[in-house]
Design a protein around this motif. Structure first.
Motif, mmCIF file in Angstrom:
data_model
loop_
_atom_site.group_PDB
_atom_site.id
_atom_site.type_symbol
_atom_site.label_atom_id
_atom_site.label_comp_id
_atom_site.label_asym_id
_atom_site.label_seq_id
_atom_site.Cartn_x
_atom_site.Cartn_y
_atom_site.Cartn_z
ATOM 1 N N THR A 1 17.343 -49.526 24.863
ATOM 2 C CA THR A 1 16.408 -48.521 24.378
ATOM 3 C C THR A 1 17.175 -47.499 23.549
ATOM 4 N N LYS A 2 16.814 -47.417 22.315
ATOM 5 C CA LYS A 2 17.533 -46.524 21.410
ATOM 6 C C LYS A 2 16.905 -45.143 21.452
ATOM 7 N N PHE A 3 17.771 -44.163 21.525
ATOM 8 C CA PHE A 3 17.299 -42.780 21.544
ATOM 9 C C PHE A 3 17.169 -42.298 20.109
ATOM 10 N N ILE A 4 15.956 -41.929 19.720
ATOM 11 C CA ILE A 4 15.758 -41.415 18.370
ATOM 12 C C ILE A 4 15.586 -39.904 18.415
ATOM 13 N N SER A 5 14.675 -39.463 19.257
ATOM 14 C CA SER A 5 14.567 -38.028 19.517
ATOM 15 C C SER A 5 14.047 -37.880 20.932
ATOM 16 N N ILE A 6 13.914 -36.644 21.397
ATOM 17 C CA ILE A 6 13.480 -36.445 22.779
ATOM 18 C C ILE A 6 12.097 -37.038 22.982
ATOM 19 N N SER A 7 11.286 -37.031 21.922
ATOM 20 C CA SER A 7 9.934 -37.544 22.097
ATOM 21 C C SER A 7 9.803 -38.992 21.632
ATOM 22 N N LYS A 8 10.895 -39.588 21.174
ATOM 23 C CA LYS A 8 10.776 -40.965 20.716
ATOM 24 C C LYS A 8 12.003 -41.813 21.070
ATOM 25 N N GLN A 9 11.760 -42.856 21.833
ATOM 26 C CA GLN A 9 12.811 -43.836 22.120
ATOM 27 C C GLN A 9 12.174 -45.213 21.925
ATOM 28 N N THR A 10 12.882 -46.076 21.244
ATOM 29 C CA THR A 10 12.298 -47.392 21.017
ATOM 30 C C THR A 10 13.243 -48.481 21.497
ATOM 31 N N VAL A 11 12.637 -49.567 21.932
ATOM 32 C CA VAL A 11 13.427 -50.713 22.350
ATOM 33 C C VAL A 11 13.872 -51.453 21.090
ATOM 34 N N VAL A 12 15.152 -51.747 21.001
ATOM 35 C CA VAL A 12 15.639 -52.478 19.837
ATOM 36 C C VAL A 12 16.536 -53.625 20.290
ATOM 37 N N ASP B 1 22.808 -44.034 24.955
ATOM 38 C CA ASP B 1 21.412 -43.997 24.508
ATOM 39 C C ASP B 1 20.506 -44.510 25.610
ATOM 40 N N ALA B 2 20.897 -45.637 26.199
ATOM 41 C CA ALA B 2 20.089 -46.244 27.253
ATOM 42 C C ALA B 2 19.974 -45.293 28.436
ATOM 43 N N ALA B 3 21.078 -44.630 28.784
ATOM 44 C CA ALA B 3 21.066 -43.728 29.938
ATOM 45 C C ALA B 3 20.154 -42.535 29.681
ATOM 46 N N VAL B 4 20.243 -41.964 28.490
ATOM 47 C CA VAL B 4 19.392 -40.810 28.161
ATOM 48 C C VAL B 4 17.925 -41.247 28.146
ATOM 49 N N SER B 5 17.656 -42.391 27.520
ATOM 50 C CA SER B 5 16.274 -42.863 27.420
ATOM 51 C C SER B 5 15.688 -43.132 28.796
ATOM 52 N N GLU B 6 16.522 -43.646 29.694
ATOM 53 C CA GLU B 6 16.033 -43.938 31.043
ATOM 54 C C GLU B 6 15.551 -42.656 31.725
ATOM 55 N N GLN B 7 16.350 -41.616 31.617
ATOM 56 C CA GLN B 7 15.971 -40.360 32.267
ATOM 57 C C GLN B 7 14.705 -39.789 31.648
ATOM 58 N N ALA C 1 12.324 -41.532 30.220
ATOM 59 C CA ALA C 1 11.224 -42.389 30.658
ATOM 60 C C ALA C 1 10.804 -42.023 32.071
ATOM 61 N N ARG C 2 11.796 -41.777 32.926
ATOM 62 C CA ARG C 2 11.473 -41.444 34.316
ATOM 63 C C ARG C 2 10.777 -40.090 34.381
ATOM 64 N N MET C 3 11.265 -39.158 33.573
ATOM 65 C CA MET C 3 10.683 -37.824 33.548
ATOM 66 C C MET C 3 9.196 -37.908 33.196
ATOM 67 N N ILE C 4 8.913 -38.680 32.148
ATOM 68 C CA ILE C 4 7.525 -38.783 31.679
ATOM 69 C C ILE C 4 6.672 -39.505 32.710
ATOM 70 N N ALA C 5 7.216 -40.595 33.265
ATOM 71 C CA ALA C 5 6.454 -41.371 34.254
ATOM 72 C C ALA C 5 6.127 -40.506 35.459
ATOM 73 N N MET C 6 7.112 -39.731 35.912
ATOM 74 C CA MET C 6 6.904 -38.921 37.105
ATOM 75 C C MET C 6 5.982 -37.744 36.819
ATOM 76 N N LYS C 7 6.036 -37.234 35.609
ATOM 77 C CA LYS C 7 5.148 -36.132 35.235
ATOM 78 C C LYS C 7 3.696 -36.598 35.288
ATOM 79 N N SER C 8 3.449 -37.780 34.724
ATOM 80 C CA SER C 8 2.063 -38.253 34.720
ATOM 81 C C SER C 8 1.646 -38.660 36.128
ATOM 82 N N ALA C 9 2.601 -39.137 36.933
ATOM 83 C CA ALA C 9 2.263 -39.482 38.318
ATOM 84 C C ALA C 9 1.862 -38.222 39.086
#
Lengths: 132, 299
Positions: B174-185, B245-251, B253-261
Motif C-alpha cells: 500500500t503506497k502512501f500518497i497523502s494522509i487521506s489517500k493510500q493506494t494499493v500498487v 509506506d506500508a506501515a504508515v498506511s496500515e496505521q 487504515a486501522r485508524m479509519i476503520a476503528m473510527k467508523s466502528a
C-alpha cells in the motif's frame, strides 16, 4: 559554516539522521584506507569501506563503526551516508563470525556475484576485527 | 414486546465494544504519528543518495549497473507482498492480497519459476488459504520496520538477481500518497527502474539544493566505482521506503476503520436505547392499566 575552521559533520542512515555535529576533523574509513577531512576540503564523493570513523573535537575523539556507504564533502559540510552507525563495542562478535562464515560459503560464478561476495567478505571481516 | 432485560444487556455489550474500538483508534493514531515521523526521518538519506547520483550523472559518467539492466528473457520472478500482522484495519490486508493474487495469476501464465515472499501474518494466512505456495514469510515487521531487517531481504534479492536465479522482482504494497489517500500498487523493483527515489512520506525527495553553483566533485575511487555501490544502496533505501509506506498506511487504515466502528457502535447504542425506553414505558403503562383495571373490578 562559520569561520572558525570547524567541520560540520552529518551522518545519515536510511532510518534517520544519526549525528549532526561540528568538529575539528573527521577520519573516515575509505575503500582503500583512511581519509582525513578538515575544514576547506575540496568537494568530493567517496566510497566508504567498513571500519572506524573518528570524529575529533575539543571534547576528544569519538569513534563509530561505519558499515559501508558514502561520504560527500560539500561546501556546507561533510555528509556520511551509511547503512548502520554503531559504537564499536556494540558489535556482536558471534553474529559477525556467523556472517563471515556465511560469506565464505557464497557461490561466485560470475563477475558480479564474485564482486558481491568480495564485498560481503570485507564487511564481515571488518566487523570481526573490530568486535570486542 | 422485546425483552427489556435482553435489550439492556445488548446495549451494555455494544457500549463495551465502543470503548474498545475507541481505544484502538487512539492507539492507531499514536502509532501512526510515530510511523510518520520515522518515515519523515528516512527522507534525509534518500535526498543525499539522490544528490550523489545527480553529481555522478553531471560528471558525465555512463550510468549502468547490473541491477539496472533487464535480463534478456524473464524466466523466473520473485514476488513480495507486504501486509499487516494484525487485522481490524478495514480493507487494508484484503486489497493488497487481492492485487497480489491478480498479478500473480497474470504472471504465472507465462513464468513458472520464482518465489513468493509474504510479510505479515494476515497476508500469509490469506494467501495460504487461496492456495498460493509461499516460500518465505516474515512476521517481524510491525509499525516500525527496522532497516537492518529490510536490508537483509534486499541483499537476498540483489544476490538472486545478479546471480541470474531470477529476472524480475515485483512488490505489492500500500503506497502512501497523502494522509487521506493510500493506494494499493504492484510495482517492479528489479530491474531497478530509476535511480532517483520517488517522493516519499513526509515530503518529496527533492535533492538537497545547495547554493546556486554546482561544485565539481572529486570521485574516490571513480564515478563508476561509486555508482557500483550507490545502486544497491539506493535499492535498499527504495525497499525500505516500501516497508515504511506500508506501515504508515496500515496505521491510517486501522485508524479509519476503528473510527467508523466507534461511530457505528454509537448509532447502535442510540437505536437500542430508544427501543429499550419505549419497551420500558409501555411496560409501565401496561402495569398502570392493570392496577386501574383491578381497582375498577373491586369497586
Amino acid at each position: 559554516m562559520s569561520t572558525d575552521n570547524k567541520v560540520h559533520c552529518i551522518v545519515v542512515t536510511p532510518e534517520k539522521t544519526e549525528l549532526d555535529t561540528t568538529c575539528d576533523s573527521i577520519v573516515v574509513p575509505m575503500f582503500d584506507g583512511e581519509l582525513g577531512i578538515q575544514f576547506g576540503r575540496a568537494p568530493m564523493v567517496g566510497r566508504l569501506g567498513f571500519g572506524l570513523m573518528k570524529i575529533k573535537s575539543n571534547s576528544g575523539v569519538a569513534e563509530w563503526f561505519v558499515d559501508g556507504g558514502f561520504v560527500q564533502v560539500t561546501r556546507e559540510g561533510v555528509y556520511v551516508l551509511t547503512d548502520r552507525l554503531i559504537k564499536p563495542d556494540q558489535i556482536d562478535r558471534k553474529e559477525a563470525e556467523a556472517d563471515l562464515d556465511k560469506a565464505m560459503m557464497m557461490v561466485s560464478n560470475s563477475p558480479e556475484s564474485a564482486a558481491f561476495k568480495e564485498r560481503t567478505l570485507t564487511q564481515a571481516r571488518a566487523r570481526v576485527r573490530l568486535a570486542k | 414486546m422485546a425483552n427489556i432485560r435482553q435489550l439492556d444487556k445488548r446495549r451494555k455489550s455494544v457500549k463495551n465494544v465502543r470503548k474498545i474500538t475507541r481505544t484502538m483508534e487512539l492507539i492507531a493514531t499514536a502509532r501512526f504519528k510515530k510511523a510518520m515521523d520515522r518515515a519523515a526521518a528516512a527522507t534525509d538519506y534518500t535526498k543525499r543518495i539522490t544528490s550523489i547520483v545527480q553529481d555522478i550523472a553531471n560528471s558525465g559518467t555512463d550510468v549502468s549497473h547490473a541491477l539496472l539492466t533487464a535480463h534478456d528473457s524473464v524466466d523466473a520472478m520473485d514476488m513480495l507482498v507486504l501486509t499487516a500482522n494484525r487485522g481490524l484495519c478495514g480493507g487494508y490486508n484484503g486489497s493488497v492480497v487481492r492485487a497480489a493474487t491478480v498479478r500473480r495469476n497474470e504472471i504465472k501464465k507465462e513464468i513458472e519459476a520464482g518465489q513468493t515472499r509474504v510479510s505479515g501474518k494476515r497476508g500469509i494466512s490469506a494467501l495460504r488459504f487461496a492456495g498460493v505456495p509461499i516460500e518465505k514469510t516474515y512476521t517481524e515487521f510491525d509499525d516500525q520496520p527496522s532497516f537492518a531487517a529490510v536490508a537483509k531481504i534486499a541483499d537476498e534479492l540483489i544476490e538472486r538477481y545478479i546471480s541470474g536465479k531470477i529476472d524480475r522482482v515485483d512488490i505489492a504494497y500500500t503506497k502512501f500518497i497523502s494522509i487521506s489517500k493510500q493506494t494499493v500498487v504492484v510495482e517492479t523493483l528489479l530491474p531497478f527502474a530509476s535511480l532517483a527515489p520517488a517522493a516519499s512520506v513526509g515530503g518529496s525527495a527533492e535533492p538537497a539544493k545547495a547554493s546556486g553553483t554546482r561544485d565539481i566533485y572529486e570521485f574516490l575511487p571513480s564515478a563508476s566505482g561509486i555508482l557500483e555501490e550507490v545502486v544497491p544502496a539506493s535499492f535498499r533505501a527504495r525497499l525500505f521506503k516500501c516497508f515504511l509506506d506500508a506501515a504508515v498506511s496500515e496505521q491510517i487504515a486501522r485508524m479509519i476503520a476503528m473510527k467508523s466502528a466507534t461511530e457505528n457502535a454509537g448509532d447502535i447504542i442510540k437505536s437500542l436505547s430508544r427501543t429499550y425506553n419505549r419497551a420500558r414505558q409501555s411496560k409501565i403503562t401496561q402495569e398502570i392499566m392493570e392496577i386501574i383495571g383491578g381497582v375498577e373490578a373491586l369497586g
